[in-house]
Design a protein around this motif. Structure first.
Motif, PDB file in Angstrom:
ATOM      1  N   GLU A 247       0.857  -1.188   0.000  1.00 44.66           N
ATOM      2  CA  GLU A 247       0.000   0.000   0.000  1.00 44.66           C
ATOM      3  C   GLU A 247       0.894   1.239   0.000  1.00 44.66           C
ATOM      4  N   ARG A 248       0.330   2.390  -0.334  1.00 47.68           N
ATOM      5  CA  ARG A 248       1.104   3.632  -0.358  1.00 47.68           C
ATOM      6  C   ARG A 248       0.507   4.616   0.633  1.00 47.68           C
ATOM      7  N   ALA A 249       1.403   5.338   1.332  1.00 50.84           N
ATOM      8  CA  ALA A 249       0.956   6.370   2.273  1.00 50.84           C
ATOM      9  C   ALA A 249       0.716   7.664   1.506  1.00 50.84           C
ATOM     10  N   TYR A 250      -0.441   8.284   1.699  1.00 51.42           N
ATOM     11  CA  TYR A 250      -0.690   9.614   1.136  1.00 51.42           C
ATOM     12  C   TYR A 250      -1.296  10.496   2.224  1.00 51.42           C
ATOM     13  N   SER A 251      -0.805  11.736   2.297  1.00 49.91           N
ATOM     14  CA  SER A 251      -1.227  12.648   3.363  1.00 49.91           C
ATOM     15  C   SER A 251      -2.433  13.457   2.910  1.00 49.91           C
ATOM     16  N   MET A 252      -3.409  13.578   3.779  1.00 52.95           N
ATOM     17  CA  MET A 252      -4.612  14.304   3.414  1.00 52.95           C
ATOM     18  C   MET A 252      -4.296  15.789   3.212  1.00 52.95           C
TER      19      MET A 252
ATOM     20  N   PHE B  31      -5.909  14.228  -1.596  1.00 53.94           N
ATOM     21  CA  PHE B  31      -4.457  14.063  -1.490  1.00 53.94           C
ATOM     22  C   PHE B  31      -3.790  14.779  -2.656  1.00 53.94           C
ATOM     23  N   VAL B  32      -2.674  15.462  -2.394  1.00 53.22           N
ATOM     24  CA  VAL B  32      -1.848  15.954  -3.499  1.00 53.22           C
ATOM     25  C   VAL B  32      -0.809  14.874  -3.762  1.00 53.22           C
ATOM     26  N   ILE B  33      -0.826  14.350  -4.974  1.00 59.72           N
ATOM     27  CA  ILE B  33       0.040  13.212  -5.301  1.00 59.72           C
ATOM     28  C   ILE B  33       0.987  13.595  -6.427  1.00 59.72           C
ATOM     29  N   LYS B  34       2.243  13.159  -6.263  1.00 60.13           N
ATOM     30  CA  LYS B  34       3.256  13.463  -7.274  1.00 60.13           C
ATOM     31  C   LYS B  34       3.471  12.240  -8.149  1.00 60.13           C
ATOM     32  N   ARG B  35       3.535  12.474  -9.459  1.00 60.43           N
ATOM     33  CA  ARG B  35       3.861  11.375 -10.372  1.00 60.43           C
ATOM     34  C   ARG B  35       5.360  11.102 -10.254  1.00 60.43           C
TER      35      ARG B  35
ATOM     36  N   GLY C 183       8.674   6.050 -12.979  1.00 60.28           N
ATOM     37  CA  GLY C 183       8.669   4.596 -12.807  1.00 60.28           C
ATOM     38  C   GLY C 183       7.844   4.107 -11.631  1.00 60.28           C
ATOM     39  N   GLY C 184       7.182   4.999 -10.904  1.00 62.44           N
ATOM     40  CA  GLY C 184       6.435   4.611  -9.699  1.00 62.44           C
ATOM     41  C   GLY C 184       5.172   3.822 -10.038  1.00 62.44           C
ATOM     42  N   ALA C 185       4.987   2.678  -9.360  1.00 62.67           N
ATOM     43  CA  ALA C 185       3.859   1.800  -9.695  1.00 62.67           C
ATOM     44  C   ALA C 185       2.520   2.454  -9.348  1.00 62.67           C
ATOM     45  N   ALA C 186       2.388   2.960  -8.115  1.00 60.07           N
ATOM     46  CA  ALA C 186       1.085   3.481  -7.687  1.00 60.07           C
ATOM     47  C   ALA C 186       0.795   4.850  -8.299  1.00 60.07           C
ATOM     48  N   SER C 187       1.778   5.757  -8.251  1.00 60.92           N
ATOM     49  CA  SER C 187       1.484   7.128  -8.694  1.00 60.92           C
ATOM     50  C   SER C 187       1.153   7.154 -10.191  1.00 60.92           C
ATOM     51  N   ASN C 188       1.867   6.377 -11.005  1.00 68.92           N
ATOM     52  CA  ASN C 188       1.564   6.381 -12.446  1.00 68.92           C
ATOM     53  C   ASN C 188       0.213   5.748 -12.732  1.00 68.92           C
TER      54      ASN C 188
ATOM     55  N   GLY D 120       7.904  19.443  -2.935  1.00 71.25           N
ATOM     56  CA  GLY D 120       7.138  18.530  -3.793  1.00 71.25           C
ATOM     57  C   GLY D 120       5.771  18.219  -3.223  1.00 71.25           C
ATOM     58  N   SER D 121       5.453  16.895  -3.133  1.00 68.92           N
ATOM     59  CA  SER D 121       4.121  16.507  -2.670  1.00 68.92           C
ATOM     60  C   SER D 121       3.950  16.714  -1.169  1.00 68.92           C
ATOM     61  N   GLY D 122       5.006  17.152  -0.470  1.00 72.16           N
ATOM     62  CA  GLY D 122       4.881  17.557   0.933  1.00 72.16           C
ATOM     63  C   GLY D 122       3.867  18.677   1.084  1.00 72.16           C
TER      64      GLY D 122
ATOM     65  N   SER E 103       8.619  12.060   6.665  1.00 75.78           N
ATOM     66  CA  SER E 103       9.558  11.870   5.574  1.00 75.78           C
ATOM     67  C   SER E 103       8.868  10.989   4.539  1.00 75.78           C
ATOM     68  N   PHE E 104       8.720  11.484   3.300  1.00 78.53           N
ATOM     69  CA  PHE E 104       8.000  10.727   2.265  1.00 78.53           C
ATOM     70  C   PHE E 104       8.938   9.702   1.640  1.00 78.53           C
ATOM     71  N   LEU E 105       9.185   8.612   2.388  1.00 77.11           N
ATOM     72  CA  LEU E 105      10.158   7.592   1.968  1.00 77.11           C
ATOM     73  C   LEU E 105       9.729   6.902   0.681  1.00 77.11           C
TER      74      LEU E 105
HETATM   75  C1  LIG Z   1       4.051   9.208   5.730  1.00 74.81           C
HETATM   76  C2  LIG Z   1       4.096   9.359   4.228  1.00 74.81           C
HETATM   77  C3  LIG Z   1       3.250  10.259   3.612  1.00 74.81           C
HETATM   78  C4  LIG Z   1       3.288  10.413   2.219  1.00 74.81           C
HETATM   79  N1  LIG Z   1       2.460  11.335   1.635  1.00 74.81           N
HETATM   80  C5  LIG Z   1       2.506  11.502   0.288  1.00 74.81           C
HETATM   81  C6  LIG Z   1       1.652  12.466  -0.356  1.00 74.81           C
HETATM   82  O1  LIG Z   1       0.840  13.138   0.280  1.00 74.81           O
HETATM   83  N2  LIG Z   1       1.747  12.607  -1.711  1.00 74.81           N
HETATM   84  C7  LIG Z   1       2.630  11.847  -2.459  1.00 74.81           C
HETATM   85  O2  LIG Z   1       2.669  12.010  -3.686  1.00 74.81           O
HETATM   86  N3  LIG Z   1       3.432  10.932  -1.871  1.00 74.81           N
HETATM   87  C8  LIG Z   1       3.384  10.725  -0.529  1.00 74.81           C
HETATM   88  N4  LIG Z   1       4.197   9.773   0.051  1.00 74.81           N
HETATM   89  C9  LIG Z   1       5.007   8.897  -0.828  1.00 74.81           C
HETATM   90  C10 LIG Z   1       4.118   7.740  -1.352  1.00 74.81           C
HETATM   91  O3  LIG Z   1       3.718   6.905  -0.282  1.00 74.81           O
HETATM   92  C11 LIG Z   1       4.822   6.832  -2.381  1.00 74.81           C
HETATM   93  O4  LIG Z   1       6.054   6.394  -1.865  1.00 74.81           O
HETATM   94  C12 LIG Z   1       5.045   7.550  -3.693  1.00 74.81           C
HETATM   95  O5  LIG Z   1       3.789   7.931  -4.258  1.00 74.81           O
HETATM   96  C13 LIG Z   1       5.760   6.633  -4.700  1.00 74.81           C
HETATM   97  O6  LIG Z   1       4.973   5.500  -4.908  1.00 74.81           O
HETATM   98  P1  LIG Z   1       5.000   4.760  -6.315  1.00 74.81           P
HETATM   99  O7  LIG Z   1       4.225   3.504  -6.189  1.00 74.81           O
HETATM  100  O8  LIG Z   1       4.629   5.695  -7.395  1.00 74.81           O
HETATM  101  O9  LIG Z   1       6.566   4.431  -6.471  1.00 74.81           O
HETATM  102  P2  LIG Z   1       7.261   3.014  -6.247  1.00 74.81           P
HETATM  103  O10 LIG Z   1       8.720   3.280  -6.427  1.00 74.81           O
HETATM  104  O11 LIG Z   1       6.646   1.983  -7.100  1.00 74.81           O
HETATM  105  O12 LIG Z   1       6.947   2.675  -4.730  1.00 74.81           O
HETATM  106  C14 LIG Z   1       7.640   3.334  -3.695  1.00 74.81           C
HETATM  107  C15 LIG Z   1       7.077   3.053  -2.332  1.00 74.81           C
HETATM  108  O13 LIG Z   1       6.138   1.995  -2.306  1.00 74.81           O
HETATM  109  C16 LIG Z   1       6.277   1.203  -1.135  1.00 74.81           C
HETATM  110  N5  LIG Z   1       6.496  -0.201  -1.558  1.00 74.81           N
HETATM  111  C17 LIG Z   1       7.144  -0.619  -2.658  1.00 74.81           C
HETATM  112  N6  LIG Z   1       7.099  -1.977  -2.728  1.00 74.81           N
HETATM  113  C18 LIG Z   1       6.404  -2.405  -1.665  1.00 74.81           C
HETATM  114  C19 LIG Z   1       6.024  -3.704  -1.183  1.00 74.81           C
HETATM  115  N7  LIG Z   1       6.339  -4.822  -1.814  1.00 74.81           N
HETATM  116  N8  LIG Z   1       5.309  -3.765  -0.050  1.00 74.81           N
HETATM  117  C20 LIG Z   1       4.969  -2.628   0.620  1.00 74.81           C
HETATM  118  N9  LIG Z   1       5.305  -1.368   0.202  1.00 74.81           N
HETATM  119  C21 LIG Z   1       6.016  -1.271  -0.924  1.00 74.81           C
HETATM  120  C22 LIG Z   1       7.405   1.801  -0.363  1.00 74.81           C
HETATM  121  O14 LIG Z   1       6.875   2.676   0.609  1.00 74.81           O
HETATM  122  C23 LIG Z   1       8.168   2.608  -1.376  1.00 74.81           C
HETATM  123  O15 LIG Z   1       8.806   3.743  -0.843  1.00 74.81           O
HETATM  124  C24 LIG Z   1       4.181   9.614   1.438  1.00 74.81           C
HETATM  125  C25 LIG Z   1       5.018   8.687   2.076  1.00 74.81           C
HETATM  126  C26 LIG Z   1       4.983   8.560   3.449  1.00 74.81           C
HETATM  127  C27 LIG Z   1       5.890   7.552   4.103  1.00 74.81           C
END
Ligand SMILES: Cc1cc2nc3c(=O)[nH]c(=O)nc-3n(C[C@H](O)[C@H](O)[C@H](O)COP(=O)(O)OP(=O)(O)OC[C@H]3O[C@@H](n4cnc5c(N)ncnc54)[C@H](O)[C@@H]3O)c2cc1C
Ligand code: FES
Length: 353
Positions: A155-160, A172-176, A179-184, A221-223, A351-353
């Motif tokens: 799952e992905r964390a997104y801040s309200m 939620f403000v979300i950044k593309r 290569g990100g799986a969820a954001s794209n 950014g999305s902070g 920290s948006f890890l």
């Molecule tokens: C507390 C917090 C708040 C956040 N708020 C925002 C926000 O408001 N807006 C925003 O755009 N982004 C936010 N993020 C970042 C967001 O959660 C995603 O990391 C970001 O959107 C990239 O996701 P992605 O799928 O596009 O990239 P990907 O590179 O595909 O995924 C990156 C993230 O997905 C998670 N992940 C990957 N593989 C797995 C797995 N197998 N099992 C579980 N988790 C996995 C990890 O957290 C990793 O950092 C926040 C992160 C945190 C920790």
């Protein structure tokens, strides 16, 4: 540790304490604790920070992300696990850190949602609004929720970005991300998305209204997302009515800057509110349209330090909320605590890890 099917409700006990709670089938151990109102230590809920490390004393647990970066190979070998990335398979006893400051103010719940709004903000940021089927949206300004997207692992964390409301809306403000799986998936396939689930609220970097100090918000950014919510919370708060609010927002180039446009409407009279924006690769000192917008060049923590010094402001006279990329969070923490001796209990960050 093993992988397996989940039994019915199981019982978890924290070793050397009188704390116990139940976990529903398949619920990560951390979330089960928080749903029961127990302050188990955590930050990201995403396997990245390591704050939620526990040790299994008795029972069976499934490690759902064995490669999660929040825990090193040596700690794993010693039997340590991330509570946010493991699911109990039987009754368990675990060693875990429990503190009052992690106790949830709103108990998190999982709910089905559907996308009801999409608003582009910049070339790579957009606001997504989801409506929950149970019509509930209860959270503190600055908190986040976990979004489950079918077909995306984890799952992905997104801040309200909005405030708690009676319409069940979660924005939620979300950044593309490249290569990100969820954001794209969210940007490209949003109209076809079905079976979405939101679990929350989580997070401890929420607005504290009981403070004698003025407030500084910092984002990159999305902070922007939680900063919009916190700023809206301040604007609405009677307790914070006299407080000065300064927002520092950093981007790489001018096309990334958007905070002033999003925030000015919250404080229409503008007298206690300023937005200071900076680009790390942009032009020095450019001033753009917008009541409160002043644009600088530099990393946002450096611009913040220069601005406070220039205006003879006391670093200790503020509560600080900051959200965004890990290098920005680390730089701010180092600078505020080590260089300017700001007490830790005045700093609230994600920290948006
Ligand atoms: C507390 C917090 C708040 C956040 N708020 C925002 C926000 O408001 N807006 C925003 O755009 N982004 C936010 N993020 C970042 C967001 O959660 C995603 O990391 C970001 O959107 C990239 O996701 P992605 O799928 O596009 O990239 P990907 O590179 O595909 O995924 C990156 C993230 O997905 C998670 N992940 C990957 N593989 C797995 C797995 N197998 N099992 C579980 N988790 C996995 C990890 O957290 C990793 O950092 C926040 C992160 C945190 C920790
Ligand atoms: S809270 Fe579990 S790794 Fe961050």
């Amino acid at each position: 540790m093993k992988t397996g099917s989940y039994p019915g409700k199981v019982s978890i006990r924290i070793a050397d304490s009188d704390i116990d709670f139940h976990a529903e089938p398949g619920d990560p151990l951390l979330r089960a604790a928080l749903r029961s109102g127990i302050g188990m230590a955590y930050d990201c809920n995403s396997g990245g920070c390591g704050s939620c490390q526990i040790e299994l004393v008795e029972g069976e647990i499934e490690d759902i992300w064995p490669d999660a970066p929040g825990i090193g190979a040596r700690a794993r070998k010693r039997g340590r696990l991330l509570a946010c990335q493991c699911r109990p398979l039987s009754d368990c006893v675990v060693e875990a850190r429990v503190e009052d400051r992690f106790r949830p103010v709103v108990l998190p719940q999982r709910r089905s949602v559907r996308l009801v709004g999409f608003r582009p903000i910049t070339h790579d940021l957009a606001e997504f609004t989801f409506a929950s089927e149970d019509g509930k949206a209860d959270f503190q300004p600055g908190q986040y929720a976990m979004l489950a997207l079918p077909g995306v692992e984890g799952e992905r964390a997104y801040s309200m970005a909005n405030l708690a409301n009676a319409e069940g809306q979660w924005s939620f403000v979300i950044k593309r991300m490249a290569g990100g799986a969820a954001s794209n998936r969210l940007f490209d396939e949003r109209e076809a998305l079905e079976g979405l689930e939101l679990d929350g609220p989580y997070g401890t970097a929420y607005l504290r209204e009981e403070t004698p100090r003025d407030i500084i918000l910092v984002a990159g950014g999305s902070g922007l997302s939680p900063i919009l919510s916190i700023a809206a919370g301040i604007a609405r708060s009677e307790k914070l009515a006299g407080k000065r609010v300064m927002v520092f927002y950093g981007g790489r180039e001018a096309k990334d800057l958007c905070a002033a446009r999003q925030l000015d409407r919250l404080f229409p009279d503008g007298h206690r509110f300023e937005v200071i924006e900076a680009t790390s690769e942009g032009e020095e000192g450019a001033r753009e349209a917008g009541a409160s917008r002043v644009q600088y060049k530099g990393f946002i923590h450096e611009v913040l330090a220069a601005y406070l010094k220039e205006n003879a402001l006391d670093f200790g006279g503020f509560d600080y909320y900051f959200c965004g990329p890990p290098p920005m969070i680390n730089a701010l923490n180092r600078m505020l605590q080590l260089e300017f001796n700001v007490p830790e209990d005045q700093l609230f960050f994600d920290s948006f890890l």
